[in-house]
Design a protein around this motif. Structure first.
Motif, PDB file in Angstrom:
ATOM      1  N   ASP A 188     -18.492 -33.687 -24.117  1.00 16.44           N
ATOM      2  CA  ASP A 188     -18.853 -34.579 -25.226  1.00 16.44           C
ATOM      3  C   ASP A 188     -19.525 -33.803 -26.355  1.00 16.44           C
ATOM      4  O   ASP A 188     -19.239 -34.028 -27.541  1.00 16.44           O
ATOM      5  CB  ASP A 188     -19.810 -35.667 -24.734  1.00 16.44           C
ATOM      6  N   ILE A 189     -20.404 -32.884 -25.980  1.00 17.36           N
ATOM      7  CA  ILE A 189     -21.133 -32.113 -26.988  1.00 17.36           C
ATOM      8  C   ILE A 189     -20.171 -31.194 -27.748  1.00 17.36           C
ATOM      9  O   ILE A 189     -20.219 -31.092 -28.986  1.00 17.36           O
ATOM     10  CB  ILE A 189     -22.265 -31.301 -26.323  1.00 17.36           C
ATOM     11  N   SER A 190     -19.275 -30.508 -27.005  1.00 13.08           N
ATOM     12  CA  SER A 190     -18.289 -29.635 -27.658  1.00 13.08           C
ATOM     13  C   SER A 190     -17.427 -30.426 -28.630  1.00 13.08           C
ATOM     14  O   SER A 190     -17.181 -29.993 -29.763  1.00 13.08           O
ATOM     15  CB  SER A 190     -17.407 -28.953 -26.606  1.00 13.08           C
ATOM     16  N   ASN A 191     -16.949 -31.606 -28.185  1.00 10.53           N
ATOM     17  CA  ASN A 191     -16.111 -32.434 -29.057  1.00 10.53           C
ATOM     18  C   ASN A 191     -16.867 -32.900 -30.294  1.00 10.53           C
ATOM     19  O   ASN A 191     -16.306 -32.970 -31.400  1.00 10.53           O
ATOM     20  CB  ASN A 191     -15.576 -33.648 -28.291  1.00 10.53           C
ATOM     21  N   ALA A 192     -18.148 -33.212 -30.119  1.00 10.71           N
ATOM     22  CA  ALA A 192     -18.951 -33.652 -31.254  1.00 10.71           C
ATOM     23  C   ALA A 192     -19.112 -32.529 -32.273  1.00 10.71           C
ATOM     24  O   ALA A 192     -19.038 -32.765 -33.492  1.00 10.71           O
ATOM     25  CB  ALA A 192     -20.320 -34.125 -30.766  1.00 10.71           C
ATOM     26  N   PHE A 193     -19.310 -31.299 -31.783  1.00 10.72           N
ATOM     27  CA  PHE A 193     -19.396 -30.164 -32.692  1.00 10.72           C
ATOM     28  C   PHE A 193     -18.068 -29.955 -33.418  1.00 10.72           C
ATOM     29  O   PHE A 193     -18.029 -29.723 -34.638  1.00 10.72           O
ATOM     30  CB  PHE A 193     -19.780 -28.893 -31.925  1.00 10.72           C
ATOM     31  N   THR A 194     -16.976 -30.014 -32.663  1.00  9.78           N
ATOM     32  CA  THR A 194     -15.653 -29.786 -33.261  1.00  9.78           C
ATOM     33  C   THR A 194     -15.362 -30.819 -34.343  1.00  9.78           C
ATOM     34  O   THR A 194     -14.989 -30.478 -35.475  1.00  9.78           O
ATOM     35  CB  THR A 194     -14.564 -29.844 -32.177  1.00  9.78           C
ATOM     36  N   PHE A 251     -13.397 -22.554 -39.267  1.00  5.41           N
ATOM     37  CA  PHE A 251     -13.698 -21.519 -38.281  1.00  5.41           C
ATOM     38  C   PHE A 251     -14.828 -21.954 -37.350  1.00  5.41           C
ATOM     39  O   PHE A 251     -14.815 -21.631 -36.160  1.00  5.41           O
ATOM     40  CB  PHE A 251     -14.048 -20.205 -38.986  1.00  5.41           C
ATOM     41  N   ALA A 252     -15.794 -22.716 -37.878  1.00  8.59           N
ATOM     42  CA  ALA A 252     -16.833 -23.275 -37.012  1.00  8.59           C
ATOM     43  C   ALA A 252     -16.213 -24.232 -35.989  1.00  8.59           C
ATOM     44  O   ALA A 252     -16.564 -24.219 -34.795  1.00  8.59           O
ATOM     45  CB  ALA A 252     -17.886 -23.990 -37.854  1.00  8.59           C
ATOM     46  N   ALA A 253     -15.276 -25.056 -36.453  1.00 12.03           N
ATOM     47  CA  ALA A 253     -14.589 -25.976 -35.538  1.00 12.03           C
ATOM     48  C   ALA A 253     -13.804 -25.204 -34.477  1.00 12.03           C
ATOM     49  O   ALA A 253     -13.765 -25.588 -33.302  1.00 12.03           O
ATOM     50  CB  ALA A 253     -13.662 -26.896 -36.325  1.00 12.03           C
ATOM     51  N   ALA A 254     -13.174 -24.101 -34.892  1.00  8.80           N
ATOM     52  CA  ALA A 254     -12.415 -23.276 -33.947  1.00  8.80           C
ATOM     53  C   ALA A 254     -13.333 -22.700 -32.877  1.00  8.80           C
ATOM     54  O   ALA A 254     -12.981 -22.657 -31.691  1.00  8.80           O
ATOM     55  CB  ALA A 254     -11.691 -22.160 -34.685  1.00  8.80           C
ATOM     56  N   ARG A 255     -14.528 -22.266 -33.266  1.00 10.72           N
ATOM     57  CA  ARG A 255     -15.464 -21.691 -32.300  1.00 10.72           C
ATOM     58  C   ARG A 255     -15.924 -22.742 -31.291  1.00 10.72           C
ATOM     59  O   ARG A 255     -16.114 -22.443 -30.111  1.00 10.72           O
ATOM     60  CB  ARG A 255     -16.659 -21.089 -33.034  1.00 10.72           C
ATOM     61  N   SER A 256     -16.088 -23.956 -31.758  1.00  9.80           N
ATOM     62  CA  SER A 256     -16.453 -25.035 -30.843  1.00  9.80           C
ATOM     63  C   SER A 256     -15.318 -25.315 -29.862  1.00  9.80           C
ATOM     64  O   SER A 256     -15.544 -25.490 -28.661  1.00  9.80           O
ATOM     65  CB  SER A 256     -16.781 -26.296 -31.638  1.00  9.80           C
TER      66      SER A 256
END
Length: 777
Positions: free
Chosen positions: A56-62, A78-83
């Motif tokens: 859930d946390i990873s998806n929220a960041f993405t 690129f921030a979304a890609a890192r997530s």
């Protein structure tokens, strides 16, 4: 704000906002000017339940990062890609049962290969040709930090389409491992003393995104339950019932394995022609095309998408008018085939007739052979499609066409050439096709014309190689050892195979690595020929005789923007000319060096490579067109070396559409101008913003978008490249739906006169065109 985080083992931890801050810092490291607090606010707004999971946390960041992507702040992608990477690392670690750390997210390579070979997912060659120690040495080379080169759309595409999963669909392979497996598989037949060095060089080329392999190779290399490695094929259909049905069967078999198919039907008799002397009995080519249409729909590509088939006939074929209406949305549905693509093969004589408002004659190819009595040196009958003009308006085709027009016993349909062209343009504006294939230009530039004829192109109009129909010779009952069998004997034709990969221009050129890159690309492509196992035997045989490859490029507009060169400029035209000359020089030299090592292709003798005219015909050796990067003396030296040592590959240069793989590499597709400064990828519940690559205050001025560009400049650049490209280019025309007919016609006339070999789609904002996945090199 959540109270707790549920771990995969159902253990609960208190939600720690400080850890969230530390993770955010890691995501944004090196991405200047992105607002950390803005991202955290977006994440917290999506985590309103009492309990959340790590996923859930990873998806929220993405999702929060994606929501922040704009033209002004493109680096959020690129921030979304890192997530997304974080989530990917955790999934792979969980399914492979190892611990993933921020500074060491990859697991051991050898256990992965062993496990997936034993499960029947990877091929046994990965363990047969490499020792445990060698695999561990290669694992040490894997650089997970190169995963940071991916933007979100690129990483998502790689994950969804290419990374290896187990039979339950669980991600087992990470991005750098995919590149290493491809490198290992493509090099496994190389001599043991050089194999590791070549694997490392291949991995270097791919993992740095200096190049991409074509979709079939990216998807299937090293995998056991998968399709073949070649991108697409071209068949030539014999004018017989057996030939037509055999071609359909071969098309189905190749489509099943993921290949895109081009089918030349110009030899098949027209509607109303005789069959075995019975007058007016042939139903023409349309019913056979509809049969291919059904094959495209019913035999999908590896269970993922419908088959991709393009059909071609000549503009002097009697069925051309019905053919041009194939994909229209009105009229008699019994004469339509909406799921195939179509292209027309055009001689200079037709374009001259269009330009001069002359008349044009249409013939049945079967009747031409029967009435005219033309034969080759072996006594085989020839039709108009078997000739081409050596010069504009002069040569064998013009002579034979005139003979046919004046023959009193040969029936024909005579129409104004401009009326045929109007039908072409009407279809293009409504459907994007037909493709245009300028057959005289193609055959004049064919370096292997001594061994055959090029009748048409492939699904994406960049492949141009010798073609001929496979003919059923006899069928007989044979009894041996008490067993009776039916033995069918065929004379194999030239069934074209294209093996593709592409240079990422916007990374490789600024990095100055072309001299190192092109030789390993050529070796990778050449090895595909020996590794591949093609079910259609005449294709396998043709592949071995010509060893044709198609090295291409993508990221042209991206590169021009980085270099500060405007698309609509003489500077861009000259830059194209010089750059593609350099690539071609490196390409021919690499094939020559490979020929010294492994031998030239079997049909080298008698080719333009052999007699040296390949170089003189392109103006490389007379000093009149000396380029910026390659001197006349260098070309003269290479000409001598090629005549002495041969080349490994009969054809070498072909620029494919690169739809999917350019997305993975985060660049502009092929030789196309940028479509939009900010485009959107539609998903089920949301849209993903995708800004132009390296979009900044500097580059934005050089990113004029496709529908705002004067297409004549695009044609001029393509013409400058064409001199150096021994095959073709997937060249799209971008037009507005309300373009005037005279303006549209002038684009076609310009493309033909400039020496272009083909044009691909006519793209209009009113059209949605499904790309060929197989040619996405």
């Amino acid at each position: 704000m959540p109270h707790s985080v549920v771990k995969p083992n159902n253990r609960q931890l208190s939600f720690d906002e400080n850890r969230l801050s530390i993770y955010t810092d890691r995501l944004l490291e090196g991405l200047d000017m992105l607002d950390k607090e803005q991202l955290i606010r977006g994440v917290l707004s999506k985590l309103r339940r009492d309990e959340v999971t790590g996923e859930d946390i990873s998806n929220a960041f993405t999702m929060s990062a994606l929501e922040l992507v704009t033209k002004e702040e493109p680096n959020w992608k690129f921030a979304a890609a890192r997530s997304l990477l974080t989530s990917l690392y955790k999934k792979a670690a969980h399914h492979r049962r190892y611990k993933s750390y921020a500074d060491e997210p990859y697991g051991a390579l050898y256990p992965l290969i062993t496990d997936l070979v034993h499960k029947g997912i990877y091929r046994e060659e990965l363990l047969e040709y490499y020792t445990k120690e060698q695999i561990e040495e290669l694992a040490e080379l894997i650089d997970y930090k190169r995963d940071l080169l991916f933007d979100y759309i690129g990483l998502l595409t790689l994950t969804e389409r290419y990374l290896t999963t187990d039979f339950d669909g669980h991600i087992m392979e990470l991005p750098q491992e995919r590149y290493m497996i491809i490198a290992m598989f493509l090099m496994h037949k190389e001599p043991a003393e050089r194999r590791m060095e070549l694997v490392k060089e291949s991995y270097w080329a791919m993992s740095n995104l200096y190049m991409t392999a074509a979709t079939p190779t990216m998807s299937n290399a090293g995998k056991k339950v998968a399709g073949q490695l070649s991108s697409c094929f071209i068949d030539t259909v014999d004018d017989s019932l057996e030939g037509i049905f055999d071609s359909n069967t071969d098309t189905a078999r190749l489509s099943k394995m993921g290949g895109g198919i081009g089918v030349y039907l110009g030899k098949v008799r027209a509607r109303g022609s005789d069959i075995r002397g019975h007058k007016n009995t042939s139903s023409g080519i349309i019913p056979w095309i509809r049969q291919l249409n059904n094959t495209a729909v019913s035999v999908d590509q590896l269970g993922t998408r419908k088959g991709a088939i393009a059909v071609y006939i000549d503009v002097f074929h009697k069925d051309i008018l019905a053919f041009l209406d194939l994909k229209l949305n009105n009229g008699d549905e019994r004469m339509r085939a909406h799921d195939v693509f179509h292209g027309i093969c055009i001689p200079d004589l037709f374009m001259s007739a269009v330009e001069n408002r002359g008349m044009w004659n249409l013939f049945c190819p079967h009747e031409v052979k029967k009435v005219m009595g033309w034969t080759d040196s072996n006594g085989r009958p020839l039709g108009l499609e078997d000739f081409y003009d050596e010069k504009l308006g002069q040569g064998a085709f013009s002579d034979k066409y005139e003979e046919a027009v004046n023959h009193p016993l040969l029936s024909r349909i005579t129409v104004p050439a401009i009326d045929v062209m109007k039908r072409v343009m009407k279809s293009q504006l409504e459907t994007g096709t037909p493709y245009m294939f300028y057959r005289d230009t193609v055959n004049r530039a064919n370096p292997n014309s001594a061994h055959g004829m090029v009748y048409s192109s492939n699904l994406c109009t960049e492949i141009m190689q010798n073609q001929s129909a496979t003919v059923v010779e006899k069928e007989e009952l044979v009894t041996k050892d008490g067993q009776t069998r039916i033995i069918i004997s065929k004379i194999p034709g030239d069934f074209v195979v294209c093996n593709l990969n592409s240079i990422h221009l916007a990374r490789a050129v600024p990095a100055g690595v072309l001299d190192r890159l092109v030789p390993i690309q050529v070796r990778m492509l050449d090895n595909v020929i020996d590794i591949n196992n093609i079910e259609v035997l005449q294709a396998q045989y043709t592949n071995s005789q010509y060893r044709a490859i198609g090295l291409g490029t993508f990221g042209l507009h991206h590169l021009l923007a980085l270099e500060g060169i405007r698309w609509e400029s003489e500077e861009a035209v000259t830059y194209n000319d010089n750059l593609y000359e350099k690539i071609n020089y490196l390409l021919v030299r690499s094939s020559m060096e490979l020929s010294k090592e492994k031998g030239h292709y079997p049909k080298f003798k008698g080719s333009d490579w052999d007699n040296g005219t390949y170089f003189s015909h392109r103006g490389y050796t007379d000093g009149k067109l000396e380029g910026k990067y390659v001197t006349t003396a260098q070309w003269q030296e290479l000409q001598q070396e090629v005549q002495q040592n041969g080349v490994r590959n009969a054809w070498m240069f072909a620029i494919a559409p690169n739809g999917s793989t350019s997305i993975i590499a985060g660049s502009t597709a092929s030789i196309d101008p940028l479509y939009e400064l900010l485009s959107y990828e539609e998903k089920t519940t949301y849209k993903i913003a995708n800004p132009a690559p390296d979009l900044s205050d500097k580059t934005i001025w050089y990113y004029k978008t496709a529908f705002n560009i004067d297409q004549h400049w695009s044609i001029d650049m393509a013409a400058a490249r064409q001199r150096h490209v021994d095959q073709g280019q997937s060249f799209n025309l971008y037009v507005r739906p309300d373009i005037k007919a005279t303006d549209f016609l002038s684009l076609h006339i310009h493309a033909w006169k400039s020496g272009m070999k083909t044009t691909y789609y006519v793209r209009s904002r009113a059209l949605t065109i499904e790309e060929c996945e197989s040619c996405s090199s």
